[in-house]
Design a protein around this motif. Structure first.
Motif, PDB file in Angstrom:
ATOM      1  N   PHE A 235       0.841  -1.204   0.000  1.00  0.00           N
ATOM      2  CA  PHE A 235       0.000   0.000   0.000  1.00  0.00           C
ATOM      3  C   PHE A 235       0.876   1.253   0.000  1.00  0.00           C
ATOM      4  O   PHE A 235       0.638   2.200  -0.778  1.00  0.00           O
ATOM      5  CB  PHE A 235      -0.917  -0.010   1.227  1.00  0.00           C
ATOM      6  CG  PHE A 235      -1.746   1.238   1.374  1.00  0.00           C
ATOM      7  CD1 PHE A 235      -2.960   1.359   0.703  1.00  0.00           C
ATOM      8  CD2 PHE A 235      -1.326   2.292   2.180  1.00  0.00           C
ATOM      9  CE1 PHE A 235      -3.728   2.517   0.823  1.00  0.00           C
ATOM     10  CE2 PHE A 235      -2.081   3.445   2.317  1.00  0.00           C
ATOM     11  CZ  PHE A 235      -3.291   3.559   1.631  1.00  0.00           C
ATOM     12  N   LEU A 239       1.174   3.925  -2.993  1.00  0.00           N
ATOM     13  CA  LEU A 239       0.830   5.342  -2.772  1.00  0.00           C
ATOM     14  C   LEU A 239       1.988   6.245  -3.154  1.00  0.00           C
ATOM     15  O   LEU A 239       1.793   7.309  -3.786  1.00  0.00           O
ATOM     16  CB  LEU A 239       0.463   5.529  -1.292  1.00  0.00           C
ATOM     17  CG  LEU A 239      -0.128   6.891  -0.903  1.00  0.00           C
ATOM     18  CD1 LEU A 239      -1.448   7.129  -1.642  1.00  0.00           C
ATOM     19  CD2 LEU A 239      -0.346   6.969   0.614  1.00  0.00           C
ATOM     20  N   TYR A 240       3.217   5.832  -2.814  1.00  0.00           N
ATOM     21  CA  TYR A 240       4.407   6.608  -3.196  1.00  0.00           C
ATOM     22  C   TYR A 240       4.520   6.729  -4.714  1.00  0.00           C
ATOM     23  O   TYR A 240       4.784   7.823  -5.248  1.00  0.00           O
ATOM     24  CB  TYR A 240       5.661   5.944  -2.625  1.00  0.00           C
ATOM     25  CG  TYR A 240       6.949   6.477  -3.195  1.00  0.00           C
ATOM     26  CD1 TYR A 240       7.516   7.657  -2.716  1.00  0.00           C
ATOM     27  CD2 TYR A 240       7.601   5.803  -4.241  1.00  0.00           C
ATOM     28  CE1 TYR A 240       8.691   8.151  -3.252  1.00  0.00           C
ATOM     29  CE2 TYR A 240       8.775   6.292  -4.782  1.00  0.00           C
ATOM     30  CZ  TYR A 240       9.319   7.464  -4.287  1.00  0.00           C
ATOM     31  OH  TYR A 240      10.483   7.959  -4.839  1.00  0.00           O
ATOM     32  N   VAL A 242       2.152   6.488  -6.991  1.00  0.00           N
ATOM     33  CA  VAL A 242       1.077   7.334  -7.536  1.00  0.00           C
ATOM     34  C   VAL A 242       1.459   8.805  -7.406  1.00  0.00           C
ATOM     35  O   VAL A 242       1.345   9.595  -8.362  1.00  0.00           O
ATOM     36  CB  VAL A 242      -0.261   7.053  -6.819  1.00  0.00           C
ATOM     37  CG1 VAL A 242      -1.301   8.121  -7.190  1.00  0.00           C
ATOM     38  CG2 VAL A 242      -0.782   5.672  -7.174  1.00  0.00           C
ATOM     39  N   CYS A 309      -5.762  -1.870  -0.092  1.00  0.00           N
ATOM     40  CA  CYS A 309      -4.315  -2.051  -0.267  1.00  0.00           C
ATOM     41  C   CYS A 309      -3.992  -2.557  -1.672  1.00  0.00           C
ATOM     42  O   CYS A 309      -3.042  -2.077  -2.315  1.00  0.00           O
ATOM     43  CB  CYS A 309      -3.771  -3.025   0.769  1.00  0.00           C
ATOM     44  SG  CYS A 309      -3.744  -2.387   2.457  1.00  0.00           S
ATOM     45  N   VAL A 312      -4.639   0.265  -4.391  1.00  0.00           N
ATOM     46  CA  VAL A 312      -3.589   1.290  -4.384  1.00  0.00           C
ATOM     47  C   VAL A 312      -2.289   0.731  -4.949  1.00  0.00           C
ATOM     48  O   VAL A 312      -1.560   1.431  -5.673  1.00  0.00           O
ATOM     49  CB  VAL A 312      -3.387   1.843  -2.957  1.00  0.00           C
ATOM     50  CG1 VAL A 312      -2.158   2.755  -2.891  1.00  0.00           C
ATOM     51  CG2 VAL A 312      -4.620   2.604  -2.494  1.00  0.00           C
ATOM     52  N   GLN A 313      -1.972  -0.535  -4.657  1.00  0.00           N
ATOM     53  CA  GLN A 313      -0.749  -1.139  -5.193  1.00  0.00           C
ATOM     54  C   GLN A 313      -0.808  -1.244  -6.710  1.00  0.00           C
ATOM     55  O   GLN A 313       0.156  -0.871  -7.397  1.00  0.00           O
ATOM     56  CB  GLN A 313      -0.530  -2.516  -4.563  1.00  0.00           C
ATOM     57  CG  GLN A 313       0.467  -3.409  -5.272  1.00  0.00           C
ATOM     58  CD  GLN A 313       1.852  -2.807  -5.463  1.00  0.00           C
ATOM     59  OE1 GLN A 313       2.551  -3.128  -6.422  1.00  0.00           O
ATOM     60  NE2 GLN A 313       2.273  -1.921  -4.560  1.00  0.00           N
ATOM     61  N   GLY A 316      -0.431   2.115  -8.137  1.00  0.00           N
ATOM     62  CA  GLY A 316       0.946   2.589  -8.065  1.00  0.00           C
ATOM     63  C   GLY A 316       1.819   1.970  -9.141  1.00  0.00           C
ATOM     64  O   GLY A 316       2.648   2.661  -9.760  1.00  0.00           O
TER      65      GLY A 316
END
Length: 783
Positions: A235, A239-240, A242, A309, A312-313, A316
């Motif tokens: 996750f 997020l990083y 994105v 999670c 989002v992964q 990303g």
């Protein structure tokens, strides 16, 4: 024999009170390690599998975003909508999986093909489902299916094919998960060669299977923390990526990007669905592993933790790839920021092992359930935990899985090819679940056939597209689950066919009870002290094997009990309802019948207490029969009525005085025995080879002057017979096809079925019968 689940949840937490909510939150935490290991490791290989082949020629930012949109909506529609909100509601007394759906259907319509079923089985507490008032009446569709046996056979074949695909998952999941996780070492500066990577993966796999006999309970405590750390890690990395690479990727949630994706890629985009469907592999575990948790706990874990999670992964990875199109082959590890690479790699490897462990355990359970349906050869089932009911280990299946997994890993050496096979297996299981759920909506939930049709069309349309894309990749690895499933299906069909033929032979060659009555209470032979337990699959009548004894032996035991161990279409049978006790022939014959009932998820434990429970149950039946004349067997009622005897409460109900003594093997026993010196010496040798503590139970009659003299005499005979010793009598059968049979039938029975019988566990092993007390009688069945 009793379910003792350390995770046994409240089955119907109807009120959202704090105790129920806290209990479900705890179960949700525990479910993360058992249920979601496979699903949560899918980001390791989804994008690389989807963009292999011709699609790499059309790599662009638009296609990357379109692929993410497909992944998002697939995760939303199938795991979230179909499983979380619909399928989880179709539990069978808290149990899930393909067999739970089939069991529900068998109980609500006459679909079952199990032999020796009785009306008494329908009185089991776990047999009923929901509100019984709806069961009144029968639809034309239901009558049509019940009337045609071929359709019921097709239904069983569909269920077994789904089970075979799950076994295929047990081969493919460890291969793709471990190989994908260690592939991160090819991204590092000192990257390993393909050969070194393969050796490392094989070492991990051998270690994984070699540790199975210890059971998962010793390391299961670590499963949930590993998956939690893994999900939080992916996750955070997602997020990083994105934020750092492409925040506009959020707009790809719109289904318009799916239309753009297919417009740009065309047929190659459709073929790529065979790789994209890997994002939902492991979804079936949410339903299959329901028995250890609750529907609410699994819903909480997925909806509020796992699903966000994963989304989002994948988002990303899409953001990273949209700016780094050349990194697709190792998209997951390349997208990890360098400072956290090694921690994520370690957690990824551990998570892959956890995910593999879950599917291996599920495979053991599936094989056990197939055996309970009479569709799998006898195997040794080892219960690996005293606290968690259902944790089993099957040695033969474990080593077969290991050999097949190593063969797949060494043979393919490519996660894309293994992914093609894996995707086909998983999507086939989901396809079958959708089909069975449509029948559940009609026959179990009593909803409109149009509602079931809408459900079927909607999800079959989605899954059908994915399944068609998976079938396109049959030449590129997709043939593996088809071959594996076909082999297991052939084994299951031959075993089921041979077993049914043998059962039908027994059914049509039962010993006439009038003939036994004509022999008199002595049966025309000497009745010696002791109890003879005669095992048979027949729930009524006397098996043909018994006539071999009566006509060929000069003596037989004074007390005879015909024992039938059978499966019923429920997940568990409670100890209070497990034993059905009845009488065969009038009282002076001292002949009884005991039917021991197990559900498809019950495990027959070798707790050494079966003999004592049986004696107590028969004693309770004798007293019940005297007090309630409707249970009596008269001359006209040769095979008396059966009564349910609770094995849990029988000690407090029976008039027998029971003394229990725990003693070490080899210490002197206070119980006298009439066994010969030879048998006693054999027993001592057997005891030395099995150094365990033994539970000695002795029965005595109280001095009750008010007891019926006939009842007292019968109970005394029972106790004296128990003191003299118990013998287990089984048929060592040889099944042969009649000479007039066709070549196909002779080949199936004389060659294939005979091979399976010779190479599987004997009935005495499957039933945990002590060898020192076993008598086998040879008998040829011409079917």
């Amino acid at each position: 024999m009793e379910p003792e689940s350390g995770l046994s949840p409240p089955r119907n937490p109807s009120q959202l009170s704090w105790p129920n909510l806290s209990r479900n939150l705890l179960l949700a935490y525990q479910s993360l390690g058992v249920v979601y290991g496979d699903l949560s490791t899918s980001p390791l290989y989804v994008y690389s599998s989807a963009f292999s082949g011709r699609l790499d020629e059309k790599e662009s930012e638009e296609t990357i975003l379109g692929a993410f949109s497909l992944i998002f909506w697939t995760l939303t529609l199938i795991p979230l909508l179909k499983y979380i909100f619909i399928v989880l509601s179709a539990d069978d007394n808290g149990e899930g999986g393909t067999f739970a759906l089939y069991s529900l259907l068998c109980r609500h319509a006459k679909f079952s093909l199990l032999p020796n079923q009785q009306a008494a089985d329908e009185e089991l507490s776990t047999y009923k489902y929901g509100n019984a008032v709806h069961a009144v009446g029968s639809s034309p569709f239901k009558r049509f299916l019940e009337k045609h046996k071929k359709l019921r056979t097709v239904l069983l074949v569909v269920v077994l094919f789904g089970a075979c695909m799950v076994i295929g998952d047990g081969v493919l999941t460890p291969a793709i998960s471990v190989l994908s996780s260690v592939s991160g070492l090819q991204v590092t500066e000192n990257k390993l060669t393909d050969g070194e990577l393969l050796i490392l993966a094989c070492v991990i796999l051998v270690g994984l299977f070699a540790l199975q006999h210890f059971g998962t309970h010793k390391v299961a405590v670590m499963f949930a923390p590993i998956i939690i750390v893994w999900l939080i890690s992916i996750f955070a990395v997602g997020l990083y990526n994105v934020i750092h690479w492409n925040p506009k990727v959020i707009s790809a949630i719109s289904p318009l990007y799916i239309i753009k994706y297919f417009r740009e890629t065309g047929k190659t985009g459709w073929i790529s669905l065979g790789g994209l469907l890997l994002c939902i592999t492991g979804t079936e575990a949410m339903f299959a592993d329901l028995g250890h948790f609750t529907a609410l706990s699994i819903r909480l874990a997925f909806t509020f933790f796992v699903y966000p999670c994963l989304v989002v992964q994948y988002m990303g990875q899409a953001a990273y790839l949209s700016k780094n199109l050349d990194k697709i082959p190792n998209s997951f590890y390349d997208s990890i920021p360098e400072p956290v690479f090694w921690p994520v790699f370690v957690v990824a490897t551990l998570s892959a092992i956890v995910g593999s462990q879950a599917i291996i355990t599920a495979t053991f359970s599936i094989v056990k359930q197939c055996h309970s349906l009479g569709c799998f050869p006898r195997v040794k089932v080892v219960h690996t935990s005293r606290h968690i009911y259902g944790q089993i280990y099957i040695p033969e299946i474990n080593w077969i899985l290991m050999i097949l997994t190593l063969a797949i890993t060494i043979g393919f050496q490519d996660t894309t090819l293994i992914g093609n096979a894996y995707g086909l297996a998983c999507m086939t299981v989901m396809f079958i679940t959708t089909f069975l759920m449509a029948l559940i909506i009609i026959f179990v939930w009593y909803k409109s056939i149009f509602l079931a049709g809408a459900f079927l069309l909607f999800f079959l349309a989605i899954e059908g597209v994915y399944l068609s894309a998976a079938f396109i990749k049959v030449p590129q690895g997709g043939w593996v689950p088809l071959v594996l499933s076909s082999v297991f299906m052939v084994v299951m069909y031959i075993w089921h066919y041979g077993t049914r033929k043998k059962y039908n032979f027994d059914l049509h060659n039962k010993v006439s009870l009038r003939w036994l009555l004509g022999l008199g209470p002595s049966l025309g032979i000497v009745r010696v002290p002791g109890i003879g337990l005669i095992y048979s699959e027949l729930a009524t009548g006397v098996p043909a094997i018994f006539s071999h004894f009566v006509t060929n032996l000069p003596a037989f035991h004074k007390v005879l009990v015909f024992v039938c161990v059978k499966s019923v279409p429920v997940p568990y049978v409670s100890p209070e309802e497990r034993f059905l006790i009845g009488r065969v022939c009038p009282r002076p014959y001292r002949m009884y019948r005991c039917i021991v009932r197990y559900g498809y998820k019950d495990v027959q434990r070798d707790d050494g207490n079966f003999e004592n429970q049986l004696i107590q149950s028969i004693a309770e039946f004798i007293q019940m029969e005297a007090e309630e004349p409707q249970f009596s067997s008269s001359e006209s009622s040769l095979d008396g009525r059966m009564a349910v005897i609770s094995t849990r409460n029988v000690e407090s109900n029976t008039n027998l005085i029971i003394s229990v003594q725990e003693e070490d093997i080899g210490s002197s026993s206070s119980i006298q025995s009439s066994k010969s010196l030879t048998l006693q010496s054999l027993q001592s040798v057997f005891d030395e080879d099995n150094p365990v503590r033994r539970r000695q139970v002795r029965f005595q009659l109280p001095s009750d002057p008010g007891m019926d003299p006939a009842v007292r005499e019968e109970l005394m005979d029972l106790i004296q017979a128990k003191e003299a010793g118990i013998a287990y009598i089984m048929g060592h059968s040889y099944v042969k096809a009649r000479r007039s049979s066709s070549f196909v039938k002779r080949f199936m029975i004389d060659i294939l079925y005979s091979f399976l019988r010779k190479n599987c566990r004997g009935p005495s092993v499957a039933l945990n019968i002590p060898h020192i007390s076993l008598i086998e009688v040879g008998m040829i069945y011409y079917v």
